[in-house]
Each structure stands twice: as C-alpha cells, then as structure tokens.
Write a protein that holds these residues in place. Structure first.
Motif, PDB file in Angstrom:
ATOM      1  N   HIS A  67       3.763 -34.135  -5.633  1.00 10.57           N
ATOM      2  CA  HIS A  67       3.504 -34.697  -4.300  1.00 10.57           C
ATOM      3  C   HIS A  67       2.052 -34.425  -3.933  1.00 10.57           C
ATOM      4  CE1 HIS A  67       3.991 -36.018  -0.303  1.00 10.57           C
ATOM      5  NE2 HIS A  67       4.576 -34.975   0.244  1.00 10.57           N
ATOM      6  N   MET A  68       1.404 -35.449  -3.378  1.00 11.60           N
ATOM      7  CA  MET A  68      -0.031 -35.345  -3.100  1.00 11.60           C
ATOM      8  C   MET A  68      -0.352 -34.900  -1.675  1.00 11.60           C
ATOM      9  SD  MET A  68      -2.338 -35.789  -5.382  1.00 11.60           S
ATOM     10  CE  MET A  68      -3.719 -36.134  -4.286  1.00 11.60           C
ATOM     11  N   GLU A  69       0.621 -34.747  -0.797  1.00 15.49           N
ATOM     12  CA  GLU A  69       0.265 -34.316   0.562  1.00 15.49           C
ATOM     13  C   GLU A  69      -0.545 -33.021   0.436  1.00 15.49           C
ATOM     14  OE1 GLU A  69       3.410 -34.558   3.473  1.00 15.49           O
ATOM     15  OE2 GLU A  69       2.018 -34.125   5.113  1.00 15.49           O
TER      16      GLU A  69
ATOM     17  N   ASN B 166      -9.317 -36.517 -16.663  1.00 14.98           N
ATOM     18  CA  ASN B 166      -8.322 -35.484 -16.980  1.00 14.98           C
ATOM     19  C   ASN B 166      -6.989 -35.724 -16.275  1.00 14.98           C
ATOM     20  OD1 ASN B 166     -10.396 -34.314 -18.348  1.00 14.98           O
ATOM     21  ND2 ASN B 166      -9.991 -32.238 -17.645  1.00 14.98           N
ATOM     22  N   VAL B 167      -6.674 -37.007 -16.047  1.00 15.54           N
ATOM     23  CA  VAL B 167      -5.402 -37.324 -15.380  1.00 15.54           C
ATOM     24  C   VAL B 167      -4.461 -37.925 -16.423  1.00 15.54           C
ATOM     25  CG1 VAL B 167      -4.282 -38.688 -13.571  1.00 15.54           C
ATOM     26  CG2 VAL B 167      -6.581 -37.741 -13.184  1.00 15.54           C
ATOM     27  N   LYS B 168      -3.280 -37.345 -16.525  1.00 14.51           N
ATOM     28  CA  LYS B 168      -2.266 -37.893 -17.444  1.00 14.51           C
ATOM     29  C   LYS B 168      -1.216 -38.615 -16.602  1.00 14.51           C
ATOM     30  CE  LYS B 168       1.356 -36.295 -20.681  1.00 14.51           C
ATOM     31  NZ  LYS B 168       1.199 -37.349 -21.687  1.00 14.51           N
ATOM     32  N   ILE B 169      -1.093 -39.923 -16.838  1.00 18.76           N
ATOM     33  CA  ILE B 169      -0.137 -40.734 -16.069  1.00 18.76           C
ATOM     34  C   ILE B 169       1.213 -40.714 -16.788  1.00 18.76           C
ATOM     35  CG2 ILE B 169       0.372 -43.058 -15.188  1.00 18.76           C
ATOM     36  CD1 ILE B 169      -2.145 -42.136 -13.947  1.00 18.76           C
ATOM     37  N   VAL B 170       2.257 -40.378 -16.049  1.00 16.72           N
ATOM     38  CA  VAL B 170       3.593 -40.398 -16.660  1.00 16.72           C
ATOM     39  C   VAL B 170       4.456 -41.457 -15.982  1.00 16.72           C
ATOM     40  CG1 VAL B 170       3.536 -37.990 -17.413  1.00 16.72           C
ATOM     41  CG2 VAL B 170       4.426 -38.540 -15.124  1.00 16.72           C
ATOM     42  N   LYS B 171       5.440 -41.919 -16.739  1.00 19.42           N
ATOM     43  CA  LYS B 171       6.372 -42.913 -16.218  1.00 19.42           C
ATOM     44  C   LYS B 171       7.712 -42.227 -15.940  1.00 19.42           C
ATOM     45  CE  LYS B 171       4.545 -47.135 -18.331  1.00 19.42           C
ATOM     46  NZ  LYS B 171       3.235 -46.793 -17.851  1.00 19.42           N
ATOM     47  N   ASP B 172       8.566 -42.962 -15.251  1.00 17.88           N
ATOM     48  CA  ASP B 172       9.891 -42.430 -14.940  1.00 17.88           C
ATOM     49  C   ASP B 172      10.604 -41.997 -16.223  1.00 17.88           C
ATOM     50  OD1 ASP B 172      11.991 -41.889 -13.081  1.00 17.88           O
ATOM     51  OD2 ASP B 172      13.045 -43.654 -13.860  1.00 17.88           O
ATOM     52  N   ARG B 173      11.123 -40.806 -16.206  1.00 19.40           N
ATOM     53  CA  ARG B 173      11.903 -40.187 -17.293  1.00 19.40           C
ATOM     54  C   ARG B 173      11.051 -39.814 -18.517  1.00 19.40           C
ATOM     55  NH1 ARG B 173      18.126 -41.607 -16.374  1.00 19.40           N
ATOM     56  NH2 ARG B 173      17.848 -42.221 -14.224  1.00 19.40           N
TER      57      ARG B 173
ATOM     58  N   VAL C 177      -1.157 -33.974 -14.058  1.00 20.13           N
ATOM     59  CA  VAL C 177      -0.061 -34.866 -14.451  1.00 20.13           C
ATOM     60  C   VAL C 177       0.554 -35.500 -13.210  1.00 20.13           C
ATOM     61  CG1 VAL C 177       2.167 -35.003 -15.644  1.00 20.13           C
ATOM     62  CG2 VAL C 177       0.436 -33.357 -16.423  1.00 20.13           C
ATOM     63  N   GLY C 178       0.597 -36.833 -13.213  1.00 25.47           N
ATOM     64  CA  GLY C 178       1.223 -37.549 -12.095  1.00 25.47           C
ATOM     65  C   GLY C 178       1.534 -38.961 -12.522  1.00 25.47           C
ATOM     66  N   ASN C 179       1.917 -39.800 -11.584  1.00 23.68           N
ATOM     67  CA  ASN C 179       2.233 -41.196 -11.923  1.00 23.68           C
ATOM     68  C   ASN C 179       1.099 -42.111 -11.428  1.00 23.68           C
ATOM     69  OD1 ASN C 179       2.938 -41.935  -9.078  1.00 23.68           O
ATOM     70  ND2 ASN C 179       4.529 -40.391  -9.432  1.00 23.68           N
ATOM     71  N   GLU C 180       1.298 -43.411 -11.555  1.00 23.37           N
ATOM     72  CA  GLU C 180       0.234 -44.365 -11.175  1.00 23.37           C
ATOM     73  C   GLU C 180      -0.193 -44.179  -9.725  1.00 23.37           C
ATOM     74  OE1 GLU C 180      -1.116 -46.830 -12.998  1.00 23.37           O
ATOM     75  OE2 GLU C 180       0.275 -47.340 -14.622  1.00 23.37           O
ATOM     76  N   LYS C 181       0.780 -43.964  -8.859  1.00 21.64           N
ATOM     77  CA  LYS C 181       0.462 -43.805  -7.429  1.00 21.64           C
ATOM     78  C   LYS C 181      -0.272 -42.484  -7.190  1.00 21.64           C
ATOM     79  CE  LYS C 181       2.070 -47.389  -5.248  1.00 21.64           C
ATOM     80  NZ  LYS C 181       1.089 -48.261  -4.585  1.00 21.64           N
ATOM     81  N   THR C 182       0.141 -41.447  -7.937  1.00 20.92           N
ATOM     82  CA  THR C 182      -0.540 -40.156  -7.807  1.00 20.92           C
ATOM     83  C   THR C 182      -2.024 -40.341  -8.099  1.00 20.92           C
ATOM     84  OG1 THR C 182       1.442 -39.267  -8.879  1.00 20.92           O
ATOM     85  CG2 THR C 182      -0.335 -37.709  -8.442  1.00 20.92           C
ATOM     86  N   ALA C 183      -2.301 -41.121  -9.154  1.00 21.59           N
ATOM     87  CA  ALA C 183      -3.695 -41.326  -9.566  1.00 21.59           C
ATOM     88  C   ALA C 183      -4.515 -41.939  -8.433  1.00 21.59           C
ATOM     89  CB  ALA C 183      -3.743 -42.202 -10.804  1.00 21.59           C
ATOM     90  N   GLU C 184      -3.924 -42.861  -7.690  1.00 20.29           N
ATOM     91  CA  GLU C 184      -4.640 -43.472  -6.549  1.00 20.29           C
ATOM     92  C   GLU C 184      -4.982 -42.411  -5.508  1.00 20.29           C
ATOM     93  OE1 GLU C 184      -2.520 -46.706  -4.671  1.00 20.29           O
ATOM     94  OE2 GLU C 184      -2.016 -47.569  -6.626  1.00 20.29           O
ATOM     95  N   PHE C 185      -3.988 -41.575  -5.201  1.00 21.28           N
ATOM     96  CA  PHE C 185      -4.226 -40.531  -4.191  1.00 21.28           C
ATOM     97  C   PHE C 185      -5.240 -39.497  -4.690  1.00 21.28           C
ATOM     98  CE2 PHE C 185      -0.031 -41.827  -2.351  1.00 21.28           C
ATOM     99  CZ  PHE C 185      -0.465 -42.057  -1.057  1.00 21.28           C
ATOM    100  N   LEU C 186      -5.167 -39.169  -5.989  1.00 19.70           N
ATOM    101  CA  LEU C 186      -6.121 -38.189  -6.546  1.00 19.70           C
ATOM    102  C   LEU C 186      -7.551 -38.676  -6.344  1.00 19.70           C
ATOM    103  CD1 LEU C 186      -4.348 -37.264  -9.904  1.00 19.70           C
ATOM    104  CD2 LEU C 186      -4.904 -35.650  -8.058  1.00 19.70           C
ATOM    105  N   LYS C 187      -7.730 -39.963  -6.577  1.00 21.08           N
ATOM    106  CA  LYS C 187      -9.064 -40.542  -6.441  1.00 21.08           C
ATOM    107  C   LYS C 187      -9.479 -40.583  -4.967  1.00 21.08           C
ATOM    108  CE  LYS C 187     -11.671 -44.382  -8.254  1.00 21.08           C
ATOM    109  NZ  LYS C 187     -11.656 -45.645  -8.954  1.00 21.08           N
ATOM    110  N   ASN C 188      -8.570 -41.014  -4.122  1.00 20.58           N
ATOM    111  CA  ASN C 188      -8.945 -41.224  -2.726  1.00 20.58           C
ATOM    112  C   ASN C 188      -9.059 -39.932  -1.926  1.00 20.58           C
ATOM    113  OD1 ASN C 188      -9.163 -44.017  -3.010  1.00 20.58           O
ATOM    114  ND2 ASN C 188      -6.967 -44.291  -2.773  1.00 20.58           N
ATOM    115  N   PHE C 189      -8.247 -38.946  -2.237  1.00 27.00           N
ATOM    116  CA  PHE C 189      -8.358 -37.659  -1.525  1.00 27.00           C
ATOM    117  C   PHE C 189      -9.481 -36.793  -2.095  1.00 27.00           C
ATOM    118  CE2 PHE C 189      -3.928 -37.832   0.281  1.00 27.00           C
ATOM    119  CZ  PHE C 189      -4.264 -37.465   1.578  1.00 27.00           C
ATOM    120  N   TYR C 190      -9.579 -36.738  -3.425  1.00 25.25           N
ATOM    121  CA  TYR C 190     -10.424 -35.713  -4.059  1.00 25.25           C
ATOM    122  C   TYR C 190     -11.459 -36.262  -5.045  1.00 25.25           C
ATOM    123  CZ  TYR C 190      -6.547 -32.903  -2.263  1.00 25.25           C
ATOM    124  OH  TYR C 190      -5.593 -32.327  -1.457  1.00 25.25           O
TER     125      TYR C 190
END
Ligand code: FEO
Length: 396
Positions: free
Chosen positions: A80-82, A120-127, A102-115
């Motif tokens: 969670h990115m909060e 060094n971002v690993k995108i994971v998919k469901d399961r 490690v996060g998903n596609e949406k996490t990557a957006e927040f990582l970029k926009n917040f910080y």
C-alpha cells in the motif's frame, strides 16, 4: 520503544507505535494511538513488507539494522502506497541503493508521483510469486482496499497474510502485538472505528478481496495497523465480513445537535421511551463528539435517529458533517428516524429524508417536527418514534 517481535522463524514485526499524531490523516482522532506495522523476512534473501510513516524512520531503521545484523536488504514489498506505509522508502533506498521495490502497475504510478522513484521497481501481477530462499511470497491484487494499488502478500510456508489496511484497526500495541497477548475485545471498538472511518466506503471491494482469498489457508493475519491475529485469524476476518456486509447489532444510536435545548428535549423524550422499552440508546451530541465516533456507532447499530435543528434552511452544520460522511461511506441496511426543529421555515427534515432515500435506508415513522419549542404532542410523537424504532431494530 517495542523491540522487533518474532512472528515465525526469520519473520519479524519491525513496526512502530505512534502516540504523538493527534489526527490520523489529519481528520481522525487517535485517543489510543496507532501502529504502523512493517514486517521483515530474512529467509536467504531479505524483504520488508511495507514501511512506516517517515517521522518514525530513526526508530524503524534501528529495528531493521538490529535484525539484519550487517546484512543488506534485498526487497521492499509495497502492499500500500499511502504515506503512513510508504514514508520510509526514500531513506531506505538511500541506505540500500540496490534495494528492489516490489509492487504492481498502479504502485509504480504512485512511486513515481509521490517519490519520483522509477528505477529498481519490480512489477508483479496478481498471484505472481517471489522466492526469498526458504520462504515464498504470493501477491494478490486487491484494488480499492483502500487505494487502487492495494495488494496483499501471502507467505506460503506459515500461512501469514500480510493484508495491508484490510483487517487493521486503530490503537497502539504497547502490551503486545498479538491477539493472544491482550484481550482482543478491548480493540474491537478501535478496529471498527478504523474500518468505518477509513475502509467502509470500499466495503464491496473488501468482500471481493475476501472471495479472492477464500481458498488460502490463513494461519495469521498481519495487517498494516493494529493487532496481529495468530490465535484467531478468522475472528478479524469475520468482523470485516460483517461490517462490509452492513450487518449490525440490535441497538440504536441517536446523533443530535441542539442550539438552545429544544431539540435536546425531544431527544431525551425519545431516549427515555427507548430505555423504557429495553433499549438503551447510545447518544452523541454532534457538536461535541468527533464524527469519527458517531460513524463508528452507526456501523455498530441497526437503528439511527438523527435530530437536527434547521440552520440556514438546511441541516445544523455538525449534523450535516455526519450525514455527509455517511453519504460518502454509502451506509446501508439501517432504520432511520428523524427529529427536527425549526423557527420559521423548515429545511433540516427535508435534507434528512433525502439522505434516507439516497441511501435506500428504512425510514421509521413518525417524522417529528417541532416549531421552536416542542409541544406535548411533539413529545408524544418522540415516544411513538422510539417504539417504532425498537420494533425495527429487533426485526433487523
Ligand atoms: Fe494505513 Fe490506507 O493507509
């Protein structure tokens, strides 16, 4: 400072207790504090699950260093990115430049926009799974519990569900982090208040996430806030199921505002009649009780009586705030009665009737409306409303 706590072999709670923040999200009072739970796994490769609010970085990194004992950190899983959970990321990346987030596609957006983190971002998919050596993590994407990027991480060997905000609660954990170290019933109010204030709007998504997780053998629930449930993990899951399904106990909450005591006279008549009928209502003066606590009781009880003076041809502002927030949370399956007072033109009762209709709640008659000060007839109507409400909540 609570030292790191072992959850299982090579898995540690490295979270912090926050007794200094007065308002969570600058809105919600924290009379008993709150935790930011973070977990450290050292299973060959090392991984953090979520971090903490940045103000607590010094305490936090001290715990991490203590567990790692000179070893490096390989991964940080961001469920969670909060910022109460992602707030230590930048400092961690400075200290461990090779750290993979490690996060998903949406996490990557927040990582970029917040910080501005985009390497060094690993995108994971469901399961998808991540092998750490002797432990395997499996990721479940559970969007909108509580933000679009929220996901959960399941540790397969010991059946630990790192659930993000889901199954979390307010209150710091000074007397032990596990449900078997404290009386968990003493945390239920603050868990429901957290749910109703923060998560309730996304109830449908909580239920969807539960369906997605139904096949898992969950032996421990480790969320981002509050107790870790290792003795009765199903207990907190069942609570969240109940609240997300809008199920409630047979009781009544009265939320009222009263400028000069006239609305209060009607509230007292109603409360007295309810009590005479065997139901002691929970009363909240909305001018003096933060709506956080009122909303919590609305989530607890099947019956709600809202009593409001008309103010500027509309709702009394403290009641307006409660009603607006209940609109946000899309509360359902409640029986609602109305008590209103006005001097010359009405307004409040129309707003409350619209609130009931908008949310498809059950209107309990009679509607009580008083001009200036209540008449004897108004007070009798309050007793009748109490009787009808008692019947409604006993049926619910
Ligand atoms: Fe505790 Fe939605 O963050």
């Amino acid at each position: 400072m609570t030292p790191p706590v072992s959850l299982a072999k090579d898995i540690f709670w490295v979270g912090v207790n926050d007794h200094t923040t007065d308002l969570f999200e600058s809105i919600w009072p924290l009379p008993r504090g709150v935790t930011y739970n973070s977990y450290l796994i050292d299973a060959g490769k090392t991984a953090l699950i979520d971090t903490v609010k940045k103000n607590f970085y010094e305490e936090y990194i001290g715990k991490i260093r203590g567990v790692l004992n000179g070893r490096t950190l390989d991964y940080v899983v961001v469920n969670h990115m909060e910022p109460d959970h992602s707030g230590a990321l930048l400092e961690l990346l400075k200290l461990y430049p090779q750290l993979i987030v490690v996060g998903n596609e949406k996490t990557a957006e927040f990582l970029k926009n917040f910080y501005r983190i985009d390497t060094n971002v690993k995108i994971v998919k469901d399961r998808e799974t991540l092998e750490l050596g002797s432990r395997t993590l499996e990721f479940y994407l559970t969007p909108m519990v509580h933000w679009p990027e929220t996901m959960m991480t399941y540790e397969k060997q010991d059946g630990i569900l790192f659930s993000g905000d889901a199954f979390g609660g307010f209150a710091a954990l000074d007397k032990g982090v596990f449900d078997d170290q404290v009386d968990p019933s003493g945390y239920e109010e603050e868990t429901r208040r957290y749910f109703s204030n923060i998560v309730a709007k996304y109830s449908a998504m909580v239920l969807k996430a539960m369906q997605m997780l139904a096949h898992l053998d969950i032996r421990m629930v480790a969320s981002t806030h509050g107790l870790i449930y290792r003795q009765h993990p199903r207990h907190v899951i069942e609570l969240y199921r109940k609240w997300s399904s809008y199920e409630a106990d047979a009781g009544v909450v009265i939320a009222y505002g009263s400028m000069y005591g006239n609305t209060l006279k009607m509230v007292e008549a109603c409360a007295g009649a309810l009590e005479a009928g065997g139901i002691k209502p929970v009363m909240h003066d909305a001018s003096r009780t933060h709506l956080s606590f009122i909303v919590n009781d609305v989530w607890k009880y099947a019956g709600l009586i809202i009593a409001s003076p008309t103010y500027n041809m509309s709702l009394f502002p403290p009641i307006d705030a409660v009603v607006t927030f209940l609109d946000h949370t899309k509360v359902k399956n409640r029986s609602v009665g109305i008590i209103e007072s006005h001097g010359w033109s009405g307004g409040a009762s129309a707003c409350l009737q619209e609130f009931i209709q908008r949310n498809q709640l059950r209107f309990v008659e009679p509607l009580v409306e008083a001009r200036c000060a209540p008449t004897q007839e108004n007070l009798v109507s309050c007793s009748r409303l109490a009787q009808a409400m008692a019947q409604a909540v006993r049926k619910a």
